[in-house]
Design a protein around this motif. Structure first.
Motif, short mmCIF file in Angstrom:
data_model
loop_
_atom_site.label_atom_id
_atom_site.label_comp_id
_atom_site.label_asym_id
_atom_site.label_seq_id
_atom_site.Cartn_x
_atom_site.Cartn_y
_atom_site.Cartn_z
N PRO A 58 0.83 -1.22 0.00
CA PRO A 58 0.00 0.00 0.00
C PRO A 58 0.86 1.26 0.00
N VAL A 59 0.90 1.95 -1.15
CA VAL A 59 1.71 3.16 -1.28
C VAL A 59 0.81 4.37 -1.43
N THR A 60 1.01 5.37 -0.60
CA THR A 60 0.33 6.65 -0.71
C THR A 60 1.28 7.65 -1.35
N GLU A 61 0.87 8.24 -2.47
CA GLU A 61 1.71 9.23 -3.13
C GLU A 61 1.56 10.59 -2.43
N VAL A 62 2.70 11.20 -2.14
CA VAL A 62 2.74 12.44 -1.39
C VAL A 62 3.41 13.51 -2.24
N HIS A 63 2.90 14.73 -2.17
CA HIS A 63 3.44 15.84 -2.93
C HIS A 63 4.01 16.89 -1.98
N PRO A 64 5.02 17.65 -2.42
CA PRO A 64 5.61 18.68 -1.56
C PRO A 64 4.55 19.63 -1.01
N GLY A 65 4.69 19.97 0.25
CA GLY A 65 3.74 20.88 0.89
C GLY A 65 2.54 20.19 1.50
N GLN A 66 2.30 18.95 1.11
CA GLN A 66 1.18 18.19 1.65
C GLN A 66 1.53 17.71 3.06
N LYS A 67 0.62 17.89 4.00
CA LYS A 67 0.86 17.47 5.38
C LYS A 67 0.12 16.16 5.64
N ILE A 68 0.85 15.17 6.09
CA ILE A 68 0.31 13.84 6.36
C ILE A 68 0.25 13.62 7.86
N VAL B 70 12.25 15.43 4.98
CA VAL B 70 11.02 15.16 5.74
C VAL B 70 11.05 16.04 6.99
N ALA B 71 10.10 16.97 7.04
CA ALA B 71 9.92 17.79 8.25
C ALA B 71 8.93 17.06 9.14
N GLY C 180 14.42 18.62 -12.27
CA GLY C 180 13.76 18.91 -11.01
C GLY C 180 14.07 20.31 -10.51
N PRO C 181 13.38 20.74 -9.46
CA PRO C 181 13.55 22.10 -8.94
C PRO C 181 14.81 22.24 -8.10
N VAL C 182 15.19 23.49 -7.85
CA VAL C 182 16.28 23.74 -6.92
C VAL C 182 15.77 23.48 -5.50
N THR C 183 16.71 23.35 -4.57
CA THR C 183 16.34 23.15 -3.17
C THR C 183 15.43 24.27 -2.68
N ASP C 184 14.36 23.89 -1.99
CA ASP C 184 13.38 24.85 -1.50
C ASP C 184 13.89 25.52 -0.23
N GLU C 185 14.80 26.49 -0.42
CA GLU C 185 15.41 27.15 0.74
C GLU C 185 14.40 27.99 1.51
N ALA C 186 13.38 28.49 0.83
CA ALA C 186 12.38 29.32 1.52
C ALA C 186 11.64 28.51 2.59
N THR C 187 11.26 27.27 2.25
CA THR C 187 10.56 26.44 3.24
C THR C 187 11.50 26.01 4.35
N LEU C 188 12.74 25.69 4.00
CA LEU C 188 13.71 25.34 5.05
C LEU C 188 13.87 26.51 6.02
N LYS C 189 13.97 27.72 5.48
CA LYS C 189 14.13 28.90 6.34
C LYS C 189 12.87 29.14 7.18
N LYS C 190 11.71 28.87 6.59
CA LYS C 190 10.46 29.04 7.34
C LYS C 190 10.47 28.14 8.58
N LEU D 226 20.17 27.99 7.46
CA LEU D 226 18.74 28.05 7.15
C LEU D 226 17.90 27.42 8.26
N VAL D 227 18.28 26.25 8.71
CA VAL D 227 17.42 25.46 9.60
C VAL D 227 17.66 25.80 11.07
N ARG D 228 18.89 26.10 11.44
CA ARG D 228 19.25 26.50 12.80
C ARG D 228 18.72 25.55 13.88
N PRO D 229 19.05 24.26 13.77
CA PRO D 229 18.54 23.30 14.76
C PRO D 229 19.21 23.48 16.12
#
Length: 553
Positions: A121-131, A153-154, A177-187, A383-386
């Motif tokens: 059972p595989v569920t396809e997931v898209h960027p920005g989708q919250k599971i 994976v956040a 494919g797209p460049v790394t989504d630095e905006a979301t990482l920074k968010k 960006l992430v500042r863990p």
């Protein structure tokens, strides 16, 4: 002592079972409130220590004991070291799988190729989708890598957010494919990240890993300058590189052919998912020799010297349809995975002896890594500042160096993970609080066996010292009815070692003469075995595998 997870039920824990003692074979677990979430389930490649074995898997016995609480498996991307173990191990887990469309397509093709018909059972997931998988929630964030749809994976819990990067790099011009989504990482960094579990592969490499665009231009120039047949080998799953090779070949006016099962599988999945759309239909392996040498570009598997891959067969002159000739060029558009150096060198030499020209990344710009160098790691931490850094995807030396880098970047806490570690992810209290069983399993033909199996140990001993088998026929009173028959493959030669074989028969006969009429078959066998051990130690300085078969009439 078994670690008691009930004592930490209200704590967020990280437990790697693969990828934190080595580069590859990734398997990462998160535990919270009695529930588990797995990220990636990959394979590794065996070395000479495991004769007869090509693929190894993480030992999942520990998590199978908790599989009723395993909420799912999240696949970050479609590389073998992140999803390759799914066909072998999913039946033991029976959990839902989450993946992007391309990763799902590759997994389906791999399952079909392996003849596996069980419905996963595989569920396809898209960027920005919250599971939602309570008590976890996760979101996928696009990162650049050498394969499409690589996703960090956040992972969110009420204890905080964990950023699990998987494999990645910062490529301003990745081509596929797209460049790394630095905006979301920074968010996420602005919101506050409790811990980051991050790729350590290239931590010893200064600067940046380099852009795929530069490799494409260099390949086009090299291929255009070649007069005869050109062969390029790379990782089958490196879609960005495959497109670069294809475009470079087309620019040089060449027809493109592919050789190797995994290449056919990955290119089919890529086209089905919307990638490689500009590539003309590939020529088959049988059609390669029907095209003029100056008009063909062959892409094939075998960049790591795998014995059964297309390039290895070509180098030995054993491929059923492809033959290279002196003056042809072979380009290795890849890096050597640690442990594969000798196999790759063997291919280099075999091709050179056949008159081929070899081009590698050592002197030509034909490869860039898909993993972050120190400059990119620095940018990710900015960006992430863990609050906590957990280096993974590396050997112990990589993980240790990554932890030092993270501390130099003012990360308050670091924990150096190893397979089997139970790591507490809590601000101000991050540390290893225990361990669980971990290890490796070998794919041996159609079977899975522990790498510590007596089968592997015996196979290794036979390889190193040979094997000797003795057949003895006795009367009921333990009298020898015929001379002992000896077979000694890999130990003694029937023609060259006749005198030694005669001497060994005499030792066996003498051992039987010392036996008592009422000695059991087991006792007689051990007496013969002891005599043979002493003989081999004295005469050959060897300890071969010894098999004794005693038959009483």
């Amino acid at each position: 002592m078994t670690f008691n997870f009930k004592n930490y039920a209200d704590e967020l824990l990280f437990v790697p079972l693969g990828g934190s003692n080595e580069i590859g074979m990734n398997l990462n677990l998160y535990s919270y409130k009695g529930k588990w979430l797995m990220i990636d389930l990959g394979i590794g490649f065996a070395d000479a220590y495991l004769p007869g074995v090509e693929i190894i898997l993480p030992d999942i016995e520990f998590i199978t004991q908790h599989k009723k609480d395993l909420l799912g498996l999240v696949l970050t991307h479609a590389h073998e070291d992140h999803l390759g173990a799914v066909p072998y191990l999913w039946d033991e887990l029976q959990c839902p799988v989450f993946a992007t469309p391309f990763t799902h397509a590759v997994l389906k093709a791999k399952l079909a190729d392996e003849g596996i018909t069980s419905k996963i059972p595989v569920t396809e997931v898209h960027p920005g989708q919250k599971i939602q998988l309570a008590p976890f929630e996760f979101e996928m964030i696009p990162l650049t890598h050498s394969i499409p749809e690589m996703q960090a994976v956040a992972l969110r819990t009420d204890k905080g957010v964990v950023m699990h990067t998987g494999d990645w790099k910062l490529d301003p011009d990745p081509l596929v494919g797209p460049v790394t989504d630095e905006a979301t990482l920074k968010k996420y960094g602005d919101e506050g990240v409790l811990a980051m579990v991050c790729d350590s592969t290239n931590v010893f490499v200064d600067g940046e890993s380099g852009s795929e665009a530069g490799v494409r231009d260099s390949l086009a120039e090299i291929i255009t300058g070649c007069k005869n047949r050109v062969v390029v080998t790379t990782f089958a799953s490196n879609i960005a590189r495959l497109e670069s090779i294809i475009r470079a070949g087309q620019k040089a006016g060449r027809h493109i052919a592919i050789a190797g099962r995994s290449l056919r599988r990955i290119t089919t999945a890529a086209k089905e998912s919307g990638y490689l759309q500009d590539a003309a239909p590939f020529l088959s392996e049988r059609e390669v020799n029907d095209v003029a040498k100056s008009d063909i570009l062959l892409i094939c598997t075998g960049c790591q010297g795998e014995p059964m891959a297309a390039l290895s067969k070509i180098s030995r002159g054993e491929h059923p349809s492809i033959r290279l000739t002196p003056g042809d060029t072979v380009i290795f558009s890849s890096r050597k995975i640690p442990g594969n150096e000798s196999r790759v060198a063997h291919i280099y030499n075999a091709l050179t002896q056949r008159g081929m020209e070899i081009i590698t990344s050592k002197r030509h710009h034909v490869h860039v890594s898909g993993h972050p160098a120190r400059g990119e790691l620095t940018r990710m931490y900015q960006l992430v500042r863990p609050k906590i850094a957990i280096p993974t995807h590396g050997e112990p030396r990589h993980i240790h160096e990554h932890a030092k880098l993270a501390r130099s970047l003012q990360v308050p806490e670091t924990v150096e993970a190893k397979n089997g570690s139970v790591i507490l992810l809590a601000e101000g209290r991050a540390l290893e609080v225990g361990t669980v069983p971990s290890g490796y399993v070998a794919v041996d033909g159609n079977s899975l066996i522990p790498i510590t199996s007596s089968i592997i140990k015996t196979r290794r001993k036979i390889r190193d010292d040979g094997c000797t088998i003795v057949f003895v026929v006795l009367s009921k009173d333990n009298e020898l009815l015929s001379p002992p028959r000896i077979c000694a493959p890999g130990c003694m030669d029937a023609n060259d070692d006749k005198d030694l074989l005669i001497a060994l028969r005499e030792e066996i006969t003498a051992a039987l003469e010392r036996a008592k009429p009422k000695d059991t078959v087991d006792r007689l066998s051990e007496s013969i075995r002891t005599a043979m051990r002493q003989f081999f130690r004295a005469e050959l300085g060897k300890k071969p595998v010894i098999e004794v078969h005693v038959v009483k009439l």
